[in-house]
Design an enzyme around this catalytic site. Structure first.
Site, PDB file in Angstrom:
ATOM      1  CB  SER A 159      -0.900   0.024   1.241  1.00 15.22           C
ATOM      2  OG  SER A 159      -1.532   1.274   1.404  1.00 15.22           O
ATOM      3  CE1 TYR A 172      -4.448  -1.846   4.995  1.00 13.57           C
ATOM      4  CE2 TYR A 172      -3.830   0.382   4.375  1.00 13.57           C
ATOM      5  CZ  TYR A 172      -4.217  -0.887   4.021  1.00 13.57           C
ATOM      6  OH  TYR A 172      -4.379  -1.215   2.701  1.00 13.57           O
TER       7      TYR A 172
END
Length: 276
Positions: A159, A172
Site C-alpha cells: 500500500s 495498517y
C-alpha cells in the site's frame, strides 16, 4: 501486454474484494486456472462465477489467511482440482475501526474522542495480523509448491501507506510497511529457487473498506478526501483497472524475468509529491 499463463495455477487471496476480484478478472484472458480464496465464501464464489463467465477456469474457496490449517486444506483441494500453485497473489488485508483514531494530531484530542491512547490493542493486533501474517501464512503454505519448479512467482499487495504513513491508521500503515519489507526478504530468500517476489502498492482507490472514510452517507466527499486529492498530482482517485498493467507486467516471466524484490507504487504521483 499479451500475458500468457496457459495452464498455470494462480492462487489469489482476498479475491472477494474489489481489488483482488479485479485482478482475477484481469487475468481471465491469460489461460490460467484461478483459485480464488476469501473468508467470505459467498463473495468469492460469486467472483468465481463472474470470472468463469469471461471464459476462464476458476473456483472459489473459503479460506482464512490467519489459519494455517485452513490454508493447507485449500492447498490439498487445489491439488485435486487444478494441480500445484505456480503463482501466488497475496491480496488479503485491510483496516479495522478498532485500530483507527478519530483525530489526526494528539493536540486535537477531545473528550469522548478515540485517540491514540484509547486504541484497542486487540484491534491493532488484528490489523497487523490480517495484513502481515495474512501474507506470511499463504506464502508459507503455497510457496512449497513452487520450490524446484520454473516460472513461479509471488505478488504481494502492499500500500501507499508503506511509503507514507497516513494519519489515523497506524496499525495498517505499519503492517503494510512490513509487507513491503517482507517482499524484499522473500525475493532474496527464494532467488536461488528461481521464484520471483514483487509487490504493487496501490495509492487511493475507492473500495468497500475505505468508502466510509472517503465519503459521507449522502455521497459528498469527506475532508479526508479533499486532503488526498490535493496531495495527488493527478487530482483523482485511481480506477481499479489502472492497477492491472503493473500486475500483468510483474507476473510475466518473459517481460519481468529479471525483476524481483521491487514494490511499485500506483498512486497518481502521491508518493512523489512533497506538497510544495
Amino acid at each position: 501486454m499479451n500475458l500468457n499463463l496457459k495452464d498455470k495455477v494462480v492462487v489469489i487471496t482476498g479475491a472477494g474484494g474489489i481489488i483482488c476480484g479485479g485482478i482475477a478478472e484481469a487475468l481471465a484472458d491469460t489461460g490460467a486456472k484461478l483459485a480464488l480464496l476469501d473468508i467470505n465464501q459467498e463473495a468469492v464464489e460469486k467472483e468465481a462465477e463472474k470470472v468463469c463467465s469471461l471464459g476462464c477456469t476458476a473456483k472459489g474457496y473459503r479460506a482464512d489467511v490467519l489459519d494455517k490449517n485452513s490454508l493447507e486444506q485449500v492447498r490439498e483441494q487445489l491439488h485435486a482440482d487444478f494441480g500445484k500453485c505456480d503463482i501466488l497473489i497475496n491480496g488479503a488485508g485491510g483496516n479495522n475501526p478498532r485500530a483507527t483514531t478519530d483525530n489526526e494530531y494528539s493536540a486535537e484530542a477531545a473528550e469522548g474522542m478515540k485517540d491514540f491512547f484509547a486504541l484497542d490493542p486487540d484491534g491493532v493486533r488484528f490489523v497487523f495480523d490480517l495484513n502481515f501474517i495474512g501474507t506470511f501464512l499463504p506464502t508459507q503454505v503455497f510457496a512449497q509448491d513452487m520450490v524446484g519448479r520454473k516460472g513461479c512467482t509471488i505478488l504481494n499487495v502492499s500500500s501507499m501507506n508503506a511509503f507514507r504513513p497516513l494519519t489515523k491508521i497506524p496499525a495498517y500503515s505499519g503492517a503494510k510497511a512490513a509487507v513491503s519489507n517482507f517482499t524484499e526478504w522473500l525475493a532474496v530468500h527464494f532467488a536461488k529457487d528461481g521464484i520471483r517476489v514483487n509487490a504493487v502498492a496501490p495509492g487511493f482507490f475507492v473500495t468497500n473498506q475505505n468508502r466510509d472514510l472517503l465519503f459521507n452517507a449522502d455521497g459528498t466527499p469527506t475532508p479526508r478526501t479533499g486532503k488526498i486529492l490535493a496531495a495527488t498530482p493527478m487530482g483523482r482517485f485511481g480506477e481499479i483497472e489502472e492497477i492491472m498493467g503493473a500486475v500483468r507486467l510483474l507476473l510475466s516471466e518473459e517481460d519481468a524475468g529479471f525483476i524481483t524484490g521491487v514494490v511499485i507504487p500506483i498512486d497518481g504521483g502521491f508518493n512523489a509529491y512533497s506538497g510544495v
